[in-house]
Design an enzyme around this catalytic site. Structure first.
Site, PDB file in Angstrom:
ATOM      1  N   TYR A  48      22.715  15.890 -16.069  1.00  0.00           N
ATOM      2  CA  TYR A  48      22.824  15.202 -14.785  1.00  0.00           C
ATOM      3  C   TYR A  48      22.623  13.710 -14.999  1.00  0.00           C
ATOM      4  O   TYR A  48      21.760  13.292 -15.779  1.00  0.00           O
ATOM      5  CB  TYR A  48      21.769  15.735 -13.812  1.00  0.00           C
ATOM      6  CG  TYR A  48      21.770  15.035 -12.470  1.00  0.00           C
ATOM      7  CD1 TYR A  48      22.799  15.249 -11.559  1.00  0.00           C
ATOM      8  CD2 TYR A  48      20.753  14.152 -12.123  1.00  0.00           C
ATOM      9  CE1 TYR A  48      22.810  14.612 -10.328  1.00  0.00           C
ATOM     10  CE2 TYR A  48      20.752  13.516 -10.892  1.00  0.00           C
ATOM     11  CZ  TYR A  48      21.785  13.743 -10.001  1.00  0.00           C
ATOM     12  OH  TYR A  48      21.798  13.099  -8.789  1.00  0.00           O
ATOM     13  N   ASP A  62      16.701   1.627  -6.153  1.00  0.00           N
ATOM     14  CA  ASP A  62      17.761   2.572  -5.782  1.00  0.00           C
ATOM     15  C   ASP A  62      18.136   2.364  -4.317  1.00  0.00           C
ATOM     16  O   ASP A  62      17.842   3.184  -3.448  1.00  0.00           O
ATOM     17  CB  ASP A  62      17.279   4.007  -6.031  1.00  0.00           C
ATOM     18  CG  ASP A  62      18.348   5.041  -5.748  1.00  0.00           C
ATOM     19  OD1 ASP A  62      19.537   4.691  -5.786  1.00  0.00           O
ATOM     20  OD2 ASP A  62      17.984   6.210  -5.482  1.00  0.00           O
ATOM     21  N   ASP A  89      25.698  11.375  -9.892  1.00  0.00           N
ATOM     22  CA  ASP A  89      25.362  10.894  -8.550  1.00  0.00           C
ATOM     23  C   ASP A  89      26.321   9.759  -8.196  1.00  0.00           C
ATOM     24  O   ASP A  89      26.283   8.698  -8.803  1.00  0.00           O
ATOM     25  CB  ASP A  89      23.906  10.419  -8.567  1.00  0.00           C
ATOM     26  CG  ASP A  89      23.424   9.837  -7.255  1.00  0.00           C
ATOM     27  OD1 ASP A  89      24.224   9.742  -6.309  1.00  0.00           O
ATOM     28  OD2 ASP A  89      22.233   9.474  -7.180  1.00  0.00           O
ATOM     29  N   ASP A  91      26.475   8.380  -5.125  1.00  0.00           N
ATOM     30  CA  ASP A  91      25.951   7.713  -3.928  1.00  0.00           C
ATOM     31  C   ASP A  91      26.832   8.015  -2.707  1.00  0.00           C
ATOM     32  O   ASP A  91      27.140   9.162  -2.442  1.00  0.00           O
ATOM     33  CB  ASP A  91      25.815   6.207  -4.169  1.00  0.00           C
ATOM     34  CG  ASP A  91      24.636   5.862  -5.064  1.00  0.00           C
ATOM     35  OD1 ASP A  91      23.808   6.749  -5.322  1.00  0.00           O
ATOM     36  OD2 ASP A  91      24.542   4.711  -5.512  1.00  0.00           O
ATOM     37  N   HIS A 116      28.251  14.282  -6.696  1.00  0.00           N
ATOM     38  CA  HIS A 116      27.863  14.487  -5.300  1.00  0.00           C
ATOM     39  C   HIS A 116      27.968  13.178  -4.533  1.00  0.00           C
ATOM     40  O   HIS A 116      27.709  12.088  -5.056  1.00  0.00           O
ATOM     41  CB  HIS A 116      26.479  15.139  -5.162  1.00  0.00           C
ATOM     42  CG  HIS A 116      25.321  14.380  -5.730  1.00  0.00           C
ATOM     43  ND1 HIS A 116      24.774  13.276  -5.120  1.00  0.00           N
ATOM     44  CD2 HIS A 116      24.572  14.594  -6.844  1.00  0.00           C
ATOM     45  CE1 HIS A 116      23.739  12.847  -5.828  1.00  0.00           C
ATOM     46  NE2 HIS A 116      23.597  13.618  -6.884  1.00  0.00           N
ATOM     47  N   GLU A 118      26.954  11.476  -0.665  1.00  0.00           N
ATOM     48  CA  GLU A 118      25.924  11.689   0.345  1.00  0.00           C
ATOM     49  C   GLU A 118      26.314  11.102   1.684  1.00  0.00           C
ATOM     50  O   GLU A 118      27.215  10.250   1.774  1.00  0.00           O
ATOM     51  CB  GLU A 118      24.597  11.103  -0.126  1.00  0.00           C
ATOM     52  CG  GLU A 118      24.604   9.591  -0.271  1.00  0.00           C
ATOM     53  CD  GLU A 118      23.471   9.094  -1.149  1.00  0.00           C
ATOM     54  OE1 GLU A 118      22.717   8.230  -0.680  1.00  0.00           O
ATOM     55  OE2 GLU A 118      23.353   9.566  -2.315  1.00  0.00           O
ATOM     56  N   CYS A 126      16.713   5.777  -1.659  1.00  0.00           N
ATOM     57  CA  CYS A 126      16.316   6.979  -2.385  1.00  0.00           C
ATOM     58  C   CYS A 126      16.073   8.094  -1.386  1.00  0.00           C
ATOM     59  O   CYS A 126      15.468   7.888  -0.331  1.00  0.00           O
ATOM     60  CB  CYS A 126      15.051   6.701  -3.190  1.00  0.00           C
ATOM     61  SG  CYS A 126      14.279   8.184  -3.880  1.00  0.00           S
ATOM     62  N   ARG A 161      26.108  16.003  -0.422  1.00  0.00           N
ATOM     63  CA  ARG A 161      24.658  15.876  -0.236  1.00  0.00           C
ATOM     64  C   ARG A 161      24.385  15.436   1.196  1.00  0.00           C
ATOM     65  O   ARG A 161      25.017  14.511   1.703  1.00  0.00           O
ATOM     66  CB  ARG A 161      24.108  14.836  -1.210  1.00  0.00           C
ATOM     67  CG  ARG A 161      22.677  14.407  -0.900  1.00  0.00           C
ATOM     68  CD  ARG A 161      22.153  13.458  -1.946  1.00  0.00           C
ATOM     69  NE  ARG A 161      21.223  12.482  -1.386  1.00  0.00           N
ATOM     70  CZ  ARG A 161      20.565  11.569  -2.080  1.00  0.00           C
ATOM     71  NH1 ARG A 161      20.735  11.496  -3.385  1.00  0.00           N
ATOM     72  NH2 ARG A 161      19.749  10.722  -1.482  1.00  0.00           N
ATOM     73  N   GLU A 191      19.051  17.440   0.525  1.00  0.00           N
ATOM     74  CA  GLU A 191      18.055  16.542  -0.058  1.00  0.00           C
ATOM     75  C   GLU A 191      16.736  16.604   0.696  1.00  0.00           C
ATOM     76  O   GLU A 191      16.691  16.817   1.914  1.00  0.00           O
ATOM     77  CB  GLU A 191      18.604  15.111  -0.065  1.00  0.00           C
ATOM     78  CG  GLU A 191      17.650  14.049  -0.608  1.00  0.00           C
ATOM     79  CD  GLU A 191      17.253  14.255  -2.052  1.00  0.00           C
ATOM     80  OE1 GLU A 191      16.694  15.333  -2.374  1.00  0.00           O
ATOM     81  OE2 GLU A 191      17.466  13.329  -2.867  1.00  0.00           O
ATOM     82  N   ASN A 213      16.951  19.671  -5.805  1.00  0.00           N
ATOM     83  CA  ASN A 213      16.469  18.467  -6.468  1.00  0.00           C
ATOM     84  C   ASN A 213      14.963  18.581  -6.680  1.00  0.00           C
ATOM     85  O   ASN A 213      14.186  18.487  -5.739  1.00  0.00           O
ATOM     86  CB  ASN A 213      16.789  17.236  -5.611  1.00  0.00           C
ATOM     87  CG  ASN A 213      16.323  15.944  -6.260  1.00  0.00           C
ATOM     88  OD1 ASN A 213      15.913  15.925  -7.411  1.00  0.00           O
ATOM     89  ND2 ASN A 213      16.382  14.856  -5.507  1.00  0.00           N
TER      90      ASN A 213
END
Length: 297
Positions: A48, A62, A89, A91, A116, A118, A126, A161, A191, A213
């Site tokens: 990952y 982040d 990731d 974003d 993924h 989101e 984050c 996500r 999440e 996660n």
């Protein structure tokens, strides 16, 4: 030599097959390519690439400051060295739906197996911090549809996500997840789940693979592989674990050097030169170089 021998499409097919197998896939965070080599050697099922880790590696928080080229570049470096599927990731897709489409194609070109996206707004946060803001459902649906329609390899896994549980509540997050699946998402990443009951509720409501996660110092209870399997989860990520382990050791070591004036007392805590060379496969490079150098016509 340190190059994957498995094609990107074969990695993607493997990821899809493993997600449908009924067993839990473990995907530790690869903070760099060398960590990915170790993840494969130790028998994990996937690697990952965390957006938070890419940002931290650049000494950035982040909060959506990293760019698509930076993320794609790190993803390619990691996918290049491992035969494991690499999940990354992405974003919010780095912009509007058209940007999400470009993101997916760029990640395909980099050899990534899945990503993924989101449902936060930019600038994102984050997932385990307060102060997040989520888009409306329709905006995220467009983001997912754009990503799904843009992919050229049908085996590339697109995961949706949702950060809505911490903002709108668990029931709202589940309804969003259903809409994202209807839009074409192959997997759902709920999440900041608080514990087993939250995962159980998602498992009952959503019939695609689910990602858990297990990040430290966040809102989620750290569950074992056995617990996650019993809840019907399909993939677990440990996104920042390797970075935190490494940086903790680096900080301790630097303090020791500053205070004692030597690293001599740290040597038994270090990876040896021999072990590093094993991971880097020095013998294969030496053999290759020897064959080329000694070649005669």
């Amino acid at each position: 030599m340190l190059n994957a021998t498995t094609s990107p499409n074969a990695k993607r097919r493997r990821l899809r097959e493993d997600l449908a197998s009924g067993r839990l896939l473990r995907a530790p965070g690869a903070m760099n390519p060398l960590t990915a080599v170790l993840i494969q050697e130790l028998g994990f099922e996937a690697a990952y690439v965390s957006g938070a880790v890419i940002a931290a590696d650049l000494a950035l928080p982040d909060i959506g400051l990293t760019t698509l080229p930076e993320v794609v570049g790190r993803g390619h470096q990691i996918a290049r060295v491992t035969d494991l599927p690499t999940i990354i990731d992405a974003d919010t897709g780095f912009g509007e739906p058209m940007n999400a489409a470009r993101t997916v194609q760029s990640l395909e070109d980099a050899g990534i197996a899945g990503c993924h996206l989101e449902d936060q707004v930019d600038p994102k946060r984050c997932g385990h911090l307060d102060g997040k803001t989520v888009t409306d459902t329709a905006t995220m649906v467009r983001r997912i549809r754009a990503a799904v329609s843009a992919r050229r390899d049908g085996d590339f896994v697109i995961c949706a996500r949702t950060d809505a549980a911490a903002v709108e509540g668990l029931d709202a997050a589940i309804e969003r997840a259903k809409a994202y699946v209807d839009a074409g998402a192959d997997m759902v990443f709920p999440e900041a789940m608080r514990g087993p009951a939250d995962f159980e509720a998602f498992r009952k409501a959503v019939d695609v693979p689910l990602l858990a996660n297990m990040t430290e110092f966040g809102k989620s209870e750290l569950l074992t592989v056995e617990q996650l399997e019993s809840l019907g989860l399909n993939l677990v990520i440990y996104p920042v674990t390797t970075l935190r382990l490494a940086m903790g050791a680096v900080e301790d070591g630097l303090r020791t050097i500053r205070e004692e004036g030597t690293q001599a007392g740290l040597v038994d805590r270090m990876q040896t030169r021999k072990r590093l060379y094993e991971l880097l496969d020095y013998p294969a490079y030496n053999a290759f170089d020897g064959d080329v150098f000694n070649f005669t016509i």
